[in-house]
Design a protein around this motif. Structure first.
Motif, PDB file in Angstrom:
ATOM      1  N   ASP A   1      77.022 -45.869  89.906  1.00 16.96           N
ATOM      2  CA  ASP A   1      76.219 -46.845  89.166  1.00 16.96           C
ATOM      3  C   ASP A   1      74.894 -46.227  88.718  1.00 16.96           C
ATOM      4  O   ASP A   1      74.443 -46.432  87.581  1.00 16.96           O
ATOM      5  N   GLU A   2      74.283 -45.462  89.618  1.00 13.79           N
ATOM      6  CA  GLU A   2      73.035 -44.787  89.261  1.00 13.79           C
ATOM      7  C   GLU A   2      73.271 -43.758  88.161  1.00 13.79           C
ATOM      8  O   GLU A   2      72.454 -43.609  87.242  1.00 13.79           O
ATOM      9  N   GLU A   3      74.397 -43.058  88.244  1.00 11.29           N
ATOM     10  CA  GLU A   3      74.715 -42.052  87.234  1.00 11.29           C
ATOM     11  C   GLU A   3      74.916 -42.699  85.863  1.00 11.29           C
ATOM     12  O   GLU A   3      74.442 -42.190  84.842  1.00 11.29           O
ATOM     13  N   VAL A   4      75.638 -43.835  85.853  1.00  6.51           N
ATOM     14  CA  VAL A   4      75.866 -44.541  84.593  1.00  6.51           C
ATOM     15  C   VAL A   4      74.533 -44.952  83.960  1.00  6.51           C
ATOM     16  O   VAL A   4      74.315 -44.789  82.758  1.00  6.51           O
ATOM     17  N   ALA A   5      73.626 -45.461  84.794  1.00  3.54           N
ATOM     18  CA  ALA A   5      72.315 -45.860  84.280  1.00  3.54           C
ATOM     19  C   ALA A   5      71.568 -44.655  83.713  1.00  3.54           C
ATOM     20  O   ALA A   5      70.928 -44.734  82.650  1.00  3.54           O
ATOM     21  N   LEU A   6      71.666 -43.512  84.412  1.00 14.22           N
ATOM     22  CA  LEU A   6      70.995 -42.303  83.934  1.00 14.22           C
ATOM     23  C   LEU A   6      71.590 -41.824  82.626  1.00 14.22           C
ATOM     24  O   LEU A   6      70.871 -41.447  81.695  1.00 14.22           O
ATOM     25  N   LEU A   7      72.909 -41.858  82.515  1.00 14.45           N
ATOM     26  CA  LEU A   7      73.559 -41.422  81.275  1.00 14.45           C
ATOM     27  C   LEU A   7      73.178 -42.330  80.103  1.00 14.45           C
ATOM     28  O   LEU A   7      73.002 -41.858  78.976  1.00 14.45           O
ATOM     29  N   HIS A   8      73.054 -43.638  80.349  1.00 19.71           N
ATOM     30  CA  HIS A   8      72.599 -44.537  79.282  1.00 19.71           C
ATOM     31  C   HIS A   8      71.182 -44.162  78.842  1.00 19.71           C
ATOM     32  O   HIS A   8      70.863 -44.158  77.647  1.00 19.71           O
ATOM     33  N   GLU A   9      70.342 -43.839  79.826  1.00 18.12           N
ATOM     34  CA  GLU A   9      68.971 -43.446  79.502  1.00 18.12           C
ATOM     35  C   GLU A   9      68.957 -42.145  78.701  1.00 18.12           C
ATOM     36  O   GLU A   9      68.223 -42.012  77.718  1.00 18.12           O
ATOM     37  N   LEU A  10      69.784 -41.183  79.113  1.00 23.41           N
ATOM     38  CA  LEU A  10      69.860 -39.927  78.386  1.00 23.41           C
ATOM     39  C   LEU A  10      70.374 -40.144  76.961  1.00 23.41           C
ATOM     40  O   LEU A  10      69.942 -39.479  76.024  1.00 23.41           O
ATOM     41  N   LYS A  11      71.306 -41.076  76.809  1.00 21.60           N
ATOM     42  CA  LYS A  11      71.825 -41.382  75.479  1.00 21.60           C
ATOM     43  C   LYS A  11      70.698 -41.850  74.567  1.00 21.60           C
ATOM     44  O   LYS A  11      70.596 -41.421  73.405  1.00 21.60           O
ATOM     45  N   GLU A  12      69.834 -42.713  75.087  1.00 22.03           N
ATOM     46  CA  GLU A  12      68.712 -43.202  74.281  1.00 22.03           C
ATOM     47  C   GLU A  12      67.752 -42.074  73.928  1.00 22.03           C
ATOM     48  O   GLU A  12      67.208 -42.025  72.826  1.00 22.03           O
ATOM     49  N   ILE A  13      67.540 -41.157  74.876  1.00 25.36           N
ATOM     50  CA  ILE A  13      66.663 -40.018  74.596  1.00 25.36           C
ATOM     51  C   ILE A  13      67.235 -39.158  73.477  1.00 25.36           C
ATOM     52  O   ILE A  13      66.530 -38.739  72.564  1.00 25.36           O
ATOM     53  N   VAL A  14      68.544 -38.891  73.547  1.00 24.80           N
ATOM     54  CA  VAL A  14      69.189 -38.074  72.519  1.00 24.80           C
ATOM     55  C   VAL A  14      69.129 -38.763  71.158  1.00 24.80           C
ATOM     56  O   VAL A  14      68.879 -38.129  70.130  1.00 24.80           O
ATOM     57  N   ILE A  15      69.366 -40.070  71.135  1.00 27.47           N
ATOM     58  CA  ILE A  15      69.290 -40.818  69.872  1.00 27.47           C
ATOM     59  C   ILE A  15      67.878 -40.723  69.289  1.00 27.47           C
ATOM     60  O   ILE A  15      67.696 -40.506  68.072  1.00 27.47           O
TER      61      ILE A  15
END
Length: 370
Positions: A91-105
């Motif tokens: 769950d923590e990893e999923v949240a981190l990946l969503h955050e990274l996605k926003e950074i990349v965008i």
């Protein structure tokens, strides 16, 4: 003999190294046997099945410590606790990946709007790219708790995604590390002197070896994961292979440490062992400091330990001759093999002061002098 399988055959069947099998044995997870007429390590059906269980748990990124707990427990409470914790980690990893996605965008939008004719914009993009790279490197792809028949396929896909995101061209990494000054060999005191003079952060790789060994994965970093209770008790050849393997295994971790330190410090001095062969293409500043005997203090400690052993003088001299042959004592070339990369070599003798050697390194690196 028909019910047993050799270590090499087991390694080929399951795609794990024999070093990893040995590590699992040292951790008490599996056991092999030898017979009087057979020199190979052999495994019975029970240990083969245990290995299959270990590999499944490792694909779920369960630690060796927790696997040992699971196998030691009588009921299902421990495995349920460990897997429940893994769900929380995911769950923590999923949240981190969503955050990274926003950074990349956000990064993509900045690229679309950037004026590349301005150095400031290029620097902004580079700094942001380094920030993203650091965060991606810190993300752990823990895997997906899928049914067993899908587990390996899903885990491999996640690993491929992780690797593809972390493949950084050498020129980009070289630029990221251009403010790192590497000092190899006998230079800990010189590094500290330069750090004091210029206010640079000094990173000693040996100070972080224990941290890296705790985070090592035996499947990918077998020597760093290997539990060696007494290094000096090893045969010189085995000791050399172990030490070389350890340095190779922790070098990527050192590079990530340096990248993160550069976000906090303008310049960093990295001192002590690192796998020179694998990083020379990304190194801008490097020297190697040796004494006039080309003798490493680390190796000297090994010889002193041999001389203290409770064995005959003949056995001691035999071991020391083998040590000299393996490690290269007294040879004109650098014992670590750095000269093949045309690294600047600075030789210090008993009369060389720390300040003098620091002056030489300072001049070679082009650092400002007082």
């Amino acid at each position: 003999m028909n019910d047993l399988i050799k270590a090499g055959d087991l390694s080929n069947r399951y795609g794990v190294s024999t070093r990893t099998l040995r590590y699992y044995e040292e951790a008490g997870l599996i056991a092999s046997r030898r017979t009087n007429d057979y020199a190979y390590r052999m495994y019975d059906d029970a240990n083969v099945k245990r290995l299959e269980q270990i590999l499944i748990l490792r694909k779920l990124n369960i630690s060796i410590k927790d696997i040992r707990r699971i196998f030691s427990a009588a009921g299902s409470e421990v495995v349920l606790e460990v897997l429940g914790k893994k769900v929380d980690d995911i769950d923590e990893e999923v949240a981190l990946l969503h955050e990274l996605k926003e950074i990349v965008i956000t990064f993509i939008r900045q690229i679309e709007q950037a004026d590349f004719s301005k150095d400031s914009d290029v620097k902004l993009l580079y700094d942001r790219a380094r920030e993203i790279k650091t965060q991606l490197a810190n993300a752990e792809y823990a895997g997906n708790p899928s049914p067993v028949h899908r587990l390996f396929e899903v885990a491999e896909k996640l690993e491929e995604k992780a690797v593809s995101r972390l493949l950084i061209p050498d020129n980009v990494l070289k630029r990221a590390l251009e403010n790192v000054y590497f000092i190899w060999g006998d230079g800990a005191d010189v590094a500290e002197e330069l750090g004091r003079r210029h206010g640079y952060h000094v990173y000693h790789t040996c100070d972080h070896r224990y941290k890296h060994s705790r985070n090592a994965d035996p499947q990918y970093q077998p020597e760093l994961s290997r539990d060696v209770h007494d290094f000096y008790a090893l045969d010189p050849q085995d000791a050399m292979q172990h030490e070389t393997g350890v340095v190779h295994d922790y070098t990527p971790m050192v590079i990530m440490d340096l990248v993160q330190l550069l976000a906090q410090h303008e310049k960093v001095i990295c001192e002590n062992d690192i796998d020179i062969d694998s990083i020379m293409q990304i190194v801008t500043h490097a020297v190697i400091i040796t004494n006039d005997k080309n003798w490493d203090n680390f190796i000297e400690g090994y010889e002193n330990d041999i001389r203290r052993r409770d064995i005959s003088e003949v056995e001691k001299e035999k071991l020391i001759r083998k040590l000299d042959a393996v490690w290269g004592k007294g040879k004109p070339e650098n014992p670590r093999g750095a000269t093949k990369h045309d690294v600047k070599q600075i030789i210090r003798d008993d009369s060389s002061t720390v300040e003098h050697i620091a002056d030489v390194v300072e001049k070679y690196f082009g650092l400002p002098t007082a």
